[in-house]
Write a protein that holds these residues in place. Structure first.
Motif, PDB file in Angstrom:
ATOM      1  N   PRO A 263       7.506   1.330  -2.536  1.00  0.00           N
ATOM      2  CA  PRO A 263       7.037   1.025  -3.772  1.00  0.00           C
ATOM      3  C   PRO A 263       8.122   1.407  -4.732  1.00  0.00           C
ATOM      4  O   PRO A 263       8.118   2.367  -5.303  1.00  0.00           O
ATOM      5  CB  PRO A 263       5.974   1.861  -4.021  1.00  0.00           C
ATOM      6  CG  PRO A 263       5.987   3.112  -3.086  1.00  0.00           C
ATOM      7  CD  PRO A 263       6.811   2.681  -1.853  1.00  0.00           C
TER       8      PRO A 263
ATOM      9  N   PRO B  42       5.096   1.822   3.317  1.00  0.00           N
ATOM     10  CA  PRO B  42       5.379   1.126   1.998  1.00  0.00           C
ATOM     11  C   PRO B  42       6.966   1.552   1.282  1.00  0.00           C
ATOM     12  O   PRO B  42       7.197   2.818   1.508  1.00  0.00           O
ATOM     13  CB  PRO B  42       4.161   1.555   1.214  1.00  0.00           C
ATOM     14  CG  PRO B  42       3.352   1.944   2.515  1.00  0.00           C
ATOM     15  CD  PRO B  42       4.067   2.362   3.491  1.00  0.00           C
TER      16      PRO B  42
ATOM     17  N   THR C 143       1.302   6.120   0.396  1.00  0.00           N
ATOM     18  CA  THR C 143       1.754   6.615  -0.801  1.00  0.00           C
ATOM     19  C   THR C 143       0.683   7.288  -1.735  1.00  0.00           C
ATOM     20  O   THR C 143       1.218   8.164  -2.154  1.00  0.00           O
ATOM     21  CB  THR C 143       2.114   5.021  -1.492  1.00  0.00           C
ATOM     22  OG1 THR C 143       2.979   4.246  -0.649  1.00  0.00           O
ATOM     23  CG2 THR C 143       2.916   5.352  -2.658  1.00  0.00           C
ATOM     24  N   VAL C 144      -0.372   6.898  -1.551  1.00  0.00           N
ATOM     25  CA  VAL C 144      -1.447   7.328  -2.467  1.00  0.00           C
ATOM     26  C   VAL C 144      -1.462   8.942  -1.757  1.00  0.00           C
ATOM     27  O   VAL C 144      -1.869   9.954  -2.972  1.00  0.00           O
ATOM     28  CB  VAL C 144      -2.705   6.953  -2.294  1.00  0.00           C
ATOM     29  CG1 VAL C 144      -3.886   7.631  -2.896  1.00  0.00           C
ATOM     30  CG2 VAL C 144      -2.799   5.442  -3.029  1.00  0.00           C
TER      31      VAL C 144
ATOM     32  N   VAL D 237       1.255   1.124  -6.879  1.00  0.00           N
ATOM     33  CA  VAL D 237       1.012   1.930  -5.708  1.00  0.00           C
ATOM     34  C   VAL D 237       0.297   0.786  -4.794  1.00  0.00           C
ATOM     35  O   VAL D 237       0.486   0.813  -3.715  1.00  0.00           O
ATOM     36  CB  VAL D 237       0.432   3.104  -5.910  1.00  0.00           C
ATOM     37  CG1 VAL D 237      -0.014   3.952  -4.685  1.00  0.00           C
ATOM     38  CG2 VAL D 237       1.392   4.066  -6.501  1.00  0.00           C
ATOM     39  N   CYS D 238      -1.085   0.659  -5.364  1.00  0.00           N
ATOM     40  CA  CYS D 238      -2.036  -0.324  -4.701  1.00  0.00           C
ATOM     41  C   CYS D 238      -1.692  -1.765  -5.182  1.00  0.00           C
ATOM     42  O   CYS D 238      -2.198  -1.920  -6.208  1.00  0.00           O
ATOM     43  CB  CYS D 238      -3.579   0.410  -4.974  1.00  0.00           C
ATOM     44  SG  CYS D 238      -4.815  -0.869  -4.264  1.00  0.00           S
ATOM     45  N   ARG D 239      -1.420  -2.526  -4.374  1.00  0.00           N
ATOM     46  CA  ARG D 239      -1.042  -3.899  -4.657  1.00  0.00           C
ATOM     47  C   ARG D 239      -2.264  -4.656  -4.931  1.00  0.00           C
ATOM     48  O   ARG D 239      -2.399  -5.701  -5.671  1.00  0.00           O
ATOM     49  CB  ARG D 239      -0.012  -4.613  -3.746  1.00  0.00           C
ATOM     50  CG  ARG D 239       1.121  -3.940  -3.613  1.00  0.00           C
ATOM     51  CD  ARG D 239       2.150  -4.579  -2.386  1.00  0.00           C
ATOM     52  NE  ARG D 239       2.384  -5.936  -2.596  1.00  0.00           N
ATOM     53  CZ  ARG D 239       3.683  -6.704  -2.893  1.00  0.00           C
ATOM     54  NH1 ARG D 239       4.570  -5.741  -2.664  1.00  0.00           N
ATOM     55  NH2 ARG D 239       3.877  -7.769  -2.909  1.00  0.00           N
TER      56      ARG D 239
ATOM     57  N   CYS E  80      -8.638   2.191  -5.886  1.00  0.00           N
ATOM     58  CA  CYS E  80      -7.518   2.020  -4.982  1.00  0.00           C
ATOM     59  C   CYS E  80      -7.780   2.203  -3.749  1.00  0.00           C
ATOM     60  O   CYS E  80      -8.636   3.076  -3.240  1.00  0.00           O
ATOM     61  CB  CYS E  80      -6.435   3.253  -5.461  1.00  0.00           C
ATOM     62  SG  CYS E  80      -4.784   3.190  -4.908  1.00  0.00           S
TER      63      CYS E  80
ATOM     64  N   CYS F  30      -1.356   0.970   1.037  1.00  0.00           N
ATOM     65  CA  CYS F  30      -1.171   2.260  -0.069  1.00  0.00           C
ATOM     66  C   CYS F  30      -1.422   3.505   0.470  1.00  0.00           C
ATOM     67  O   CYS F  30      -1.223   4.372  -0.574  1.00  0.00           O
ATOM     68  CB  CYS F  30      -1.913   1.710  -1.237  1.00  0.00           C
ATOM     69  SG  CYS F  30      -3.632   1.916  -1.326  1.00  0.00           S
TER      70      CYS F  30
END
Length: 456
Positions: free
Chosen positions: A109, A107, A407-408, A363-365, A394, A404
């Motif tokens: 972002p 990702p 990233t999370v 972050v979470c699309r 999320c 995500c």
């Protein structure tokens, strides 16, 4: 490559082999569309792409049962495989399972990455391979990694209007990469990569050391209008763009292996989760192996060798008397293609700021969750991604955290001041892919229906 190589090796040894392929034609992501791409000029996609024809043809002519359009949505710990095809679900009960899910793009972002007109470099390459489609209007490529330069070369050869490459590779990466330079220079990647890099730089404007990358919208159409960035001298710049293609490397696609229950560890060099596998690809889950880039990024050729090794492990257990590949030659080929990987991993290590967004950046699309929301849940005492689902949903959308998860984990690790390994990852549960209740209702009810799957 790993799946095709494993299937051919198993089938040639006389094992009944079934390939569950989510795509409609063999090739995977690397060789996608190779059997029917409209781009017949081989200079556009390059020789590496067309070398995949031998793997695809080998799969078509071996005795493996190739089931196309088959989305695997669960594999139980006792190796019962559930998948959907054409709206119906089916079950397989093999003695061994080789998971070859390959890689996905990491990702990227940045502010505005959800705007129409912004997509991944891999997505653009898929359109190019499968349909011969190139972006219309002004195109900007941004990020780091070999794929960025390969795609730029392919788009130029296909006639696209590429205006600019914004290279976000951190300059401080060089110090850690130099220690592995000698090994890289003796690898198969060195001359090929240098030629590709020089060829693109001769034709395009390239800006290095880029930070603070943003995609800016047209206030009336709410689509991409400008790309903004900062150079090392602290100056902010903008460029009009119709398409922005983002990329910062690839990571293993681990959702299916995680759902099976294969333990994963955090890799501080490749900055991602890796399944725990041995030198054959065997996992701690009995009868389940992981091959190719799904077990750690090594590239297409290395993935094929790892697929062969996984197959050799299965053959030794199920058909030990069969004549098959020479293990020493396969391992030598794998070592050849892994040479230089340490240099690439360190040279193209994405910047922290490009992996760990802040503020209102999404972050979470799927669920439209921002970085600030994730950080705020940490402040409330949330310690990991699974607990956070109760707060924000999320990772609970259609992609099941595929886009995500990394990233999370890194956002939460930074907010807590701990390592990503301590934060952990999403707990994956079936179905790994979205399916309908109707598809669940079509699960076979007897052994005859289960065995019929190989005739699909």
């Amino acid at each position: 490559p790993a799946g095709m190589a494993a299937a051919q090796t198993c089938a040639q040894a006389g094992l009944v082999t079934v390939v569950l392929d989510e795509q409609m034609a063999p090739g995977g992501q690397i060789y996608r569309g190779i059997s029917n791409t409209p781009l017949q000029d081989r200079q556009v996609l390059g020789t590496d792409y067309w070398q995949g024809l031998s793997w695809v043809q080998g799969l078509q002519y071996c005795q493996a049962h190739h089931v196309s359009g088959a989305a695997v949505w669960n594999i139980s710990p006792d190796r019962e495989v559930a998948f959907s095809k054409a709206g119906r679900s089916h079950l397989l009960r093999p003695q061994r399972v080789i998971v070859a899910t390959g890689a996905q793009e990491r990702p990227f972002p940045i502010p505005g990455w959800t705007l129409p007109g912004v997509m991944t470099a891999g997505g653009a390459q898929i359109l190019l391979k499968s349909s011969g489609v190139v972006p219309e209007g002004k195109t900007v490529l941004a990020g780091c990694g070999p794929l960025l330069w390969l795609l730029a070369s392919q788009l130029l050869a296909a006639g696209a209007e590429v205006d600019l490459i914004l290279d976000t590779t951190p300059r401080q990466n060089r110090s850690s990469a130099w220690a592995h330079l000698a090994e890289f220079l003796t690898s198969p990647y060195a001359l090929k990569g240098l030629g590709l890099w020089l060829g693109v730089r001769r034709r395009l404007r390239v800006i290095t050391g880029v930070t603070q990358l943003k995609a800016l919208a047209d206030p009336q159409s709410a689509t991409l209008a400008q790309v903004q960035w900062q150079t090392p001298d602290g100056q902010t710049h903008q460029q009009a763009a119709d398409t922005l293609l983002l990329h910062q490397g690839v990571v293993p696609q681990t959702n299916l292996a995680m759902a099976i229950g294969v333990p994963h560890r955090w890799d501080e060099v490749q900055l991602c989760w890796h399944p725990e596998v041995d030198a054959w690809g065997r996992t701690p889950v009995q009868g389940v192996l992981v091959a190719g880039d799904g077990a750690g990024i090594g590239g297409a050729q290395a993935a094929a060798s790892r697929g062969q090794l996984a197959a050799l492990s299965v053959i030794r257990e199920l058909a030990p008397s069969s004549r098959t590949l020479d293990e020493s030659k396969v391992r030598a080929e794998l070592a050849r293609w892994m040479r230089g990987r340490a240099f690439l991993d360190r040279w193209y290590r994405p910047a922290d700021a490009d992996r760990i967004p802040q503020g209102d950046t999404v972050v979470c699309r799927c669920e439209e969750v921002t970085a600030k929301q994730v950080v705020d849940t940490v402040a409330l005492g949330c310690t990991g991604p699974n607990q956070m689902k109760s707060f924000l949903r999320c990772g609970m959308g259609p992609c099941q955290g595929r886009l995500c998860s990394l990233t999370v984990t890194e956002v939460m690790a930074q907010a807590r001041g701990v390592s990503p390994a301590e934060v952990g990852h999403y707990r994956l549960r079936p179905p790994v892919k979205p399916i309908t209740v109707g598809e669940l209702a079509t699960l076979p009810q007897d052994d005859a229906a289960v065995k019929a799957v190989v005739r699909l």
